[in-house]
Enzyme design. Structure first.
Site, PDB file in Angstrom:
ATOM      1  N   ASP A   1      21.509  46.538  -6.396  1.00 29.10           N
ATOM      2  CA  ASP A   1      21.833  47.343  -5.059  1.00 29.10           C
ATOM      3  C   ASP A   1      23.498  47.272  -4.939  1.00 29.10           C
ATOM      4  OD1 ASP A   1      22.590  44.665  -4.726  1.00 29.10           O
ATOM      5  OD2 ASP A   1      21.570  44.046  -2.822  1.00 29.10           O
ATOM      6  N   SER A   2      24.135  47.137  -5.991  1.00 27.82           N
ATOM      7  CA  SER A   2      25.483  47.405  -6.311  1.00 27.82           C
ATOM      8  C   SER A   2      25.681  49.017  -6.213  1.00 27.82           C
ATOM      9  CB  SER A   2      26.081  46.906  -7.569  1.00 27.82           C
ATOM     10  OG  SER A   2      25.216  47.238  -8.652  1.00 27.82           O
TER      11      SER A   2
ATOM     12  N   ASP B   1      16.418  45.537  -7.888  1.00 23.44           N
ATOM     13  CA  ASP B   1      16.847  44.491  -6.499  1.00 23.44           C
ATOM     14  C   ASP B   1      16.094  44.902  -5.368  1.00 23.44           C
ATOM     15  OD1 ASP B   1      18.886  42.853  -7.179  1.00 23.44           O
ATOM     16  OD2 ASP B   1      20.443  44.155  -6.967  1.00 23.44           O
TER      17      ASP B   1
ATOM     18  N   LYS C   1      14.314  41.601  -8.535  1.00 22.21           N
ATOM     19  CA  LYS C   1      15.227  40.511  -8.410  1.00 22.21           C
ATOM     20  C   LYS C   1      15.415  40.308  -6.808  1.00 22.21           C
ATOM     21  CE  LYS C   1      19.881  41.303  -9.488  1.00 22.21           C
ATOM     22  NZ  LYS C   1      20.542  41.100  -8.176  1.00 22.21           N
TER      23      LYS C   1
ATOM     24  N   GLU D   1      17.843  37.888  -4.126  1.00 22.25           N
ATOM     25  CA  GLU D   1      18.850  36.833  -3.755  1.00 22.25           C
ATOM     26  C   GLU D   1      18.151  35.818  -3.017  1.00 22.25           C
ATOM     27  OE1 GLU D   1      22.450  38.509  -2.249  1.00 22.25           O
ATOM     28  OE2 GLU D   1      22.510  40.251  -3.588  1.00 22.25           O
TER      29      GLU D   1
ATOM     30  N   GLU E   1      25.498  34.161 -10.438  1.00 23.43           N
ATOM     31  CA  GLU E   1      26.788  35.164 -10.179  1.00 23.43           C
ATOM     32  C   GLU E   1      27.858  34.238  -9.511  1.00 23.43           C
ATOM     33  OE1 GLU E   1      26.299  38.860  -7.733  1.00 23.43           O
ATOM     34  OE2 GLU E   1      28.496  39.075  -8.009  1.00 23.43           O
TER      35      GLU E   1
HETATM   36  O1  KIV Z   1      23.469  44.644  -7.600  1.00 17.34           O
HETATM   37  C1  KIV Z   1      23.847  44.244  -8.910  1.00 17.34           C
HETATM   38  O2  KIV Z   1      24.205  45.075  -9.649  1.00 17.34           O
HETATM   39  C2  KIV Z   1      23.741  42.854  -8.979  1.00 17.34           C
HETATM   40  C3  KIV Z   1      24.550  42.477 -10.265  1.00 17.34           C
HETATM   41  C4  KIV Z   1      25.890  42.269  -9.613  1.00 17.34           C
HETATM   42  C5  KIV Z   1      24.353  41.096 -10.816  1.00 17.34           C
HETATM   43  O3  KIV Z   1      23.120  42.217  -8.370  1.00 17.34           O
END
Ligand code: KIV
Length: 255
Positions: free
Chosen positions: A44-45, A83, A111, A113, A180
């Site tokens: 989600d970056s 994510d 993934k 959080e 992280e």
């Molecule tokens: O969203 C993302 O790219 C991430 C990385 C920073 C690990 O979660």
């Protein structure tokens, strides 16, 4: 268990270190696949480095699905990890439903959080047969709650909480653990203890693998450079140079 997860686990069992990079679109996914990356993270970056949001909290499920589909079209070999964005994991049921949508879009795993607080969500995903990596330590989706991006594990209390998170998500059925901005000694302790692989970002050299945001590695987001990321190319300068030449030639009626 899908074959990409089995390959990921087999590589970890052989003691190979796992190389993970983010990808958000078809050409990047295809290039990184050709380069031999093990895992592509549709992180989600993308909200920050592709969509121009101030942080990741504004990223929607629809945006994640759109980019996951593009990455899946470009990547043949790597494990694709997508994510779960902010707001998509309010309950275990919602987490499973949204993860199923990401899997249908082409992800092999998701993934999420959260640590012990999300053990029930992880258990629900495991029960539904959806592989999940837990993201603990600094959790960017909590940036407003925490008032910034802070290193985790600096105090004995924080270290104990991180170890408890790692134990809880492993027990709940996560296949991997992303750490992280965890103090390197604590990341090492978690890695030594965990039976699932750890993937670190800004957490020292002792994790089982490393992940970075692609734009930080290739210099495609020059307005912010995290200290822990080694920049290995300067793509932003190349884009500016090529565009400047094109503009100059158009204005000069050369093309
Ligand atoms: O969203 C993302 O790219 C991430 C990385 C920073 C690990 O979660």
């Amino acid at each position: 268990m899908n074959e990409r997860i089995l390959a990921f686990q087999a590589a970890c069992d052989r003691g190979e270190r796992i190389a993970v990079l983010t990808a958000y679109d078809y050409p990047m996914a295809r290039l990184l696949d050709e380069a031999g990356v093990d895992v592509l993270l549709v992180g989600d970056s993308l909200g920050m480095v592709v969509l121009g949001y101030p942080d990741t909290t504004l990223v929607t499920m629809d945006e994640m699905l759109h980019h996951t589909r593009a990455v899946a079209r470009g990547a043949q070999r790597p494990l694709i990890l997508a994510d779960l964005p902010s707001g998509s994991t309010e309950t275990p049921e919602l987490t499973v439903a949204n993860s199923q949508r990401l899997i249908e879009a082409g992800a092999h795993a998701v993934k999420l959080e959260g640590g012990a607080s999300h053990a029930a969500h992880i258990a629900a995903l495991a029960a539904a047969g959806i592989p999940v990596m837990a993201h603990i330590g600094m959790q960017p989706q909590q940036v407003h709650v925490e008032g910034g991006y802070r290193i985790k594990g600096k105090t004995a209390e924080q270290s104990a909480a991180l170890l408890a998170d790692a134990d809880a998500v492993e027990k709940a059925g996560a296949f991997g653990l992303l750490l992280e901005l965890v103090v390197p000694a604590v990341a090492k302790e978690i890695t030594d203890r965990a039976r699932i692989p750890t993937i670190g970002i800004g957490s020292g050299a002792d994790c089982d693998g490393q992940v970075l945001v692609l734009h930080d590695v290739i210099g495609l987001f020059p307005w912010f450079k995290p200290k822990f990321a080694t920049q290995r190319a300067d793509v932003a300068s190349e884009i500016r140079r090529a565009a400047t030449e094109f503009i100059r030639d158009v204005k000069a009626r050369i093309h």
